[in-house]
Every structure is written in structure tokens, then in C-alpha cells.
Design an enzyme around this catalytic site. Structure first.
Site, mmCIF file in Angstrom:
data_model
loop_
_atom_site.group_PDB
_atom_site.id
_atom_site.type_symbol
_atom_site.label_atom_id
_atom_site.label_comp_id
_atom_site.label_asym_id
_atom_site.label_seq_id
_atom_site.Cartn_x
_atom_site.Cartn_y
_atom_site.Cartn_z
ATOM 1 N N GLY A 129 0.813 -1.211 0.000
ATOM 2 C CA GLY A 129 0.000 0.000 0.000
ATOM 3 C C GLY A 129 0.846 1.260 0.000
ATOM 4 N N HIS A 153 4.611 2.090 -7.877
ATOM 5 C CA HIS A 153 3.637 0.992 -7.836
ATOM 6 C C HIS A 153 2.718 1.053 -9.058
ATOM 7 C CE1 HIS A 153 4.297 1.603 -3.359
ATOM 8 N NE2 HIS A 153 4.530 0.309 -3.486
ATOM 9 N N GLN A 208 7.738 -9.509 7.573
ATOM 10 C CA GLN A 208 8.979 -9.032 6.946
ATOM 11 C C GLN A 208 9.595 -7.831 7.676
ATOM 12 O OE1 GLN A 208 6.807 -8.158 3.120
ATOM 13 N NE2 GLN A 208 8.286 -6.494 2.980
ATOM 14 N N GLY A 252 9.248 -4.468 -8.681
ATOM 15 C CA GLY A 252 10.110 -3.355 -9.076
ATOM 16 C C GLY A 252 11.588 -3.685 -8.932
ATOM 17 N N LYS A 290 13.799 -1.596 -8.115
ATOM 18 C CA LYS A 290 14.403 -0.875 -6.981
ATOM 19 C C LYS A 290 14.793 -1.875 -5.900
ATOM 20 C CE LYS A 290 13.574 2.165 -3.224
ATOM 21 N NZ LYS A 290 13.136 1.159 -2.243
HETATM 22 O O1 PAF Z 1 8.113 -4.913 -2.053
HETATM 23 C C1 PAF Z 1 7.137 -4.916 -1.258
HETATM 24 O O2 PAF Z 1 6.350 -3.983 -1.162
HETATM 25 C C2 PAF Z 1 6.941 -6.127 -0.361
HETATM 26 O O3 PAF Z 1 8.152 -6.665 0.031
HETATM 27 C C3 PAF Z 1 6.038 -7.197 -0.999
HETATM 28 C C4 PAF Z 1 6.649 -7.761 -2.257
HETATM 29 C C5 PAF Z 1 4.677 -6.596 -1.326
HETATM 30 C C6 PAF Z 1 5.818 -8.359 -0.022
HETATM 31 O O4 PAF Z 1 5.186 -7.936 1.150
#
Ligand code: PAF
Length: 285
Positions: A31, A37, A61, A149, A151
């Protein structure tokens, strides 16, 4: 655009979507969507017949003391932007839907070596969290294509390895890093920067570019003679550099010549904000 807030409703809506389309392209996000994005969503729309986006701030994560609680959550604006971009379905699950077992006994997916270097070293468990949530989302959504991405280049390489190792029938595609006019890579975390930090931040990309030019022009020289002064320049400007390293693209092994298939990776902090970026160096033939 259908918005589903739980995985049971997802199953209900995915059936008909799959029935009327051949190819589902998926863009997983946390988000707080920006143009980076939306470029991935546009790429997904060009690649697939239907586009599914997930918005999920994945607790697994984030390491202890990171910004899980304060990570920017802007669901209303995100949904408006996705509606305008022509997305078919958005999944916005709760954490207890994705992780019914909140104990430390939860299964995790670990991609060794690639997942242990660079950000894997500085953020222990981070890529296990990324891979585990993506494996779950891939199982739930069963996309034909997923777009990430460049990045987050290390993340991209790890996901490709996981998908290959686990025989997941998904075509992993990548989108170029989107940058502000001054070169700073777009990231949701840029908004944490103070005005003075934001003014310094583009030096990260400028440094990568000048290092890459020097490494390519003088492949026989000691890479440290280019990288170490660059690190010092960043530190003098106020960055705390976690790493600035030249690594081979498929293995992420450290390399000492810039004339091979490699990338220069950087992670550096300005105050409490950790920024990452990278530049790929073309192999000379
Ligand atoms: O790159 C991200 O925003 C996150 O690591 C992802 C791939 C959505 C996994 O939670």
C-alpha cells in the site's frame, strides 16, 4: 473494481475472474501507493487480461524495532488510484487472515545465500517474511504473471529463485525503478525524510551512477579504489552506509571487476530512514 477484505471472499470472486480471462497478472504491494507501484500496475495490465493487486503490510517481513506500527497506511487513496488505473480485483486482508498461527511456529520460506547477503544480513528474517507472504499470496491468487520493481533488486532475484526452486508456474516480470526528477528512487519511506535529509538523498543515485561509470570505464582497477571514496563521500554528506557493494547478478557473490553481469547495491540511512538503491552494470563482451 472488486475489493475483497478476506481470503474467503477472494476465492468467491477469483473463480468468475479466472473464467472470463486467460491471464491474471498480480502486483503485490504494502500500500501507500506511489508512481512506482502504479507503473507496475500498468505493466501488469499490459501483460495480463486481468490485474489483481494486494495491499498488505506484512508483519513477518519487519524485524524488531522497525516501522511496522508506523508504516504509512493510506487505503482510501490507494483504492482510488487503483480504480483509475483499471485494476480488476484488490485484496486487502487482515494479518490474522494471512497468518492464523501467530506463534513462532509458523512455517517460513528461506532462500539461502541470496537471502542472506546485503539486506538479508542487516535485516535478519526480512526475506523469509517476504517469501512466505508471497508464497501464500501466490497460492491464494494463482496468478500467471507477477510484477516486481527493480528498486528492490535483491528481493526480485530472491523471488525468481524461490519460484524456480518451488516449481511455481508464475512468470516473474520486473519494472524499472521510478525516480523523482532529482533521481531519488520512489519509495514509501521517502516521506520519513526531513526537508534537509530529502535535499541530500539524491546523492545516493548520483553516487551509484558515477561509480558505475568509473567501474565500467576502468574494469582492471581495484573496485575498492572506486567504491571506498564513494562510501566516504556519502558518509561526509550525512549518510550512514550499511553497504555499498558490487555483486554478481545471479549469485549475489561479491565481484572485483565491473565488466561482468553485476550490480552495485547500496543501503544507507539518513537519520532513521533507510534508503536502498542499485545500478546494473552491463557485461562487456
Ligand atoms: O516490495 C514490497 O512492497 C513487499 O516486500 C512485498 C513484495 C509486497 C511483499 O510484502
Amino acid at each position: 473494481m472488486i475489493v475483497v477484505a478476506d481470503t474467503a471472499a477472494l476465492a468467491e470472486h477469483l473463480g468468475p475472474l479466472r473464467h472470463r480471462t486467460d491471464t491474471i497478472a498480480f502486483v503485490p504491494t504494502m500500500g501507500n501507493l506511489h508512481d512506482g507501484h502504479l507503473a507496475l500496475v500498468n505493466q501488469a495490465r499490459a501483460a495480463g487480461d486481468a490485474v489483481v493487486v494486494s495491499i498488505f503490510v506484512n508483519p513477518m517481513q519487519f524485524t524488531a524495532h522497525e516501522d511496522l506500527e508506523t508504516y504509512p497506511r493510506t487505503l482510501h487513496d490507494d483504492l482510488s488510484a487503483l480504480r483509475e488505473t483499471g485494476v480488476d480485483l484488490v485484496l486487502t486482508p487482515r494479518a490474522d487472515d494471512i497468518y492464523p498461527d501467530t506463534s513462532a511456529r509458523h512455517t517460513a520460506i528461506h532462500v539461502p545465500v541470496l537471502g542472506d547477503a546485503l539486506c538479508g544480513k542487516d535485516r535478519p528474517g526480512h526475506f523469509d517474511g517476504v517469501c512466505t507472504v508471497l508464497y501464500k499470496l501466490f497460492r491464494l491468487i494463482r496468478p500467471d504473471i507477477a510484477v516486481f520493481g527493480e528498486k528492490d533488486l535483491q528481493q526480485l532475484l530472491i523471488i525468481k529463485k524461490m519460484v524456480a526452486d518451488l516449481n511455481l508456474p508464475i512468470d516473474i516480470q520486473s519494472g524499472a525503478t521510478q525516480r523523482a526528477a532529482d533521481g531519488l528512487a520512489l519509495s514509501s519511506r521517502n516521506q520519513y525524510l526531513s526537508a534537509s535529509e530529502r535535499a541530500v538523498a539524491p546523492l545516493l543515485w548520483q553516487t551509484l551512477q558515477s561509480c558505475a561509470a568509473a567501474l565500467t570505464a576502468t574494469p582492471d582497477c581495484e573496485t575498492a579504489s572506486i567504491i571506498e571514496p564513494a562510501r566516504a563521500t556519502l558518509e561526509q554528506a550525512g549518510f550512514t552506509v550499511d553497504y555499498l557493494e558490487l555483486r554478481e547478478m545471479s549469485t549475489l557473490q561479491l565481484v572485483d571487476r565491473g565488466d561482468q553481469d553485476c550490480a552495485l547495491f547500496v543501503a544507507a540511512r539518513l537519520g532513521d530512514t533507510r534508503l536502498i538503491d542499485n545500478i546494473q552494470l552491463a557485461a562487456s563482451n
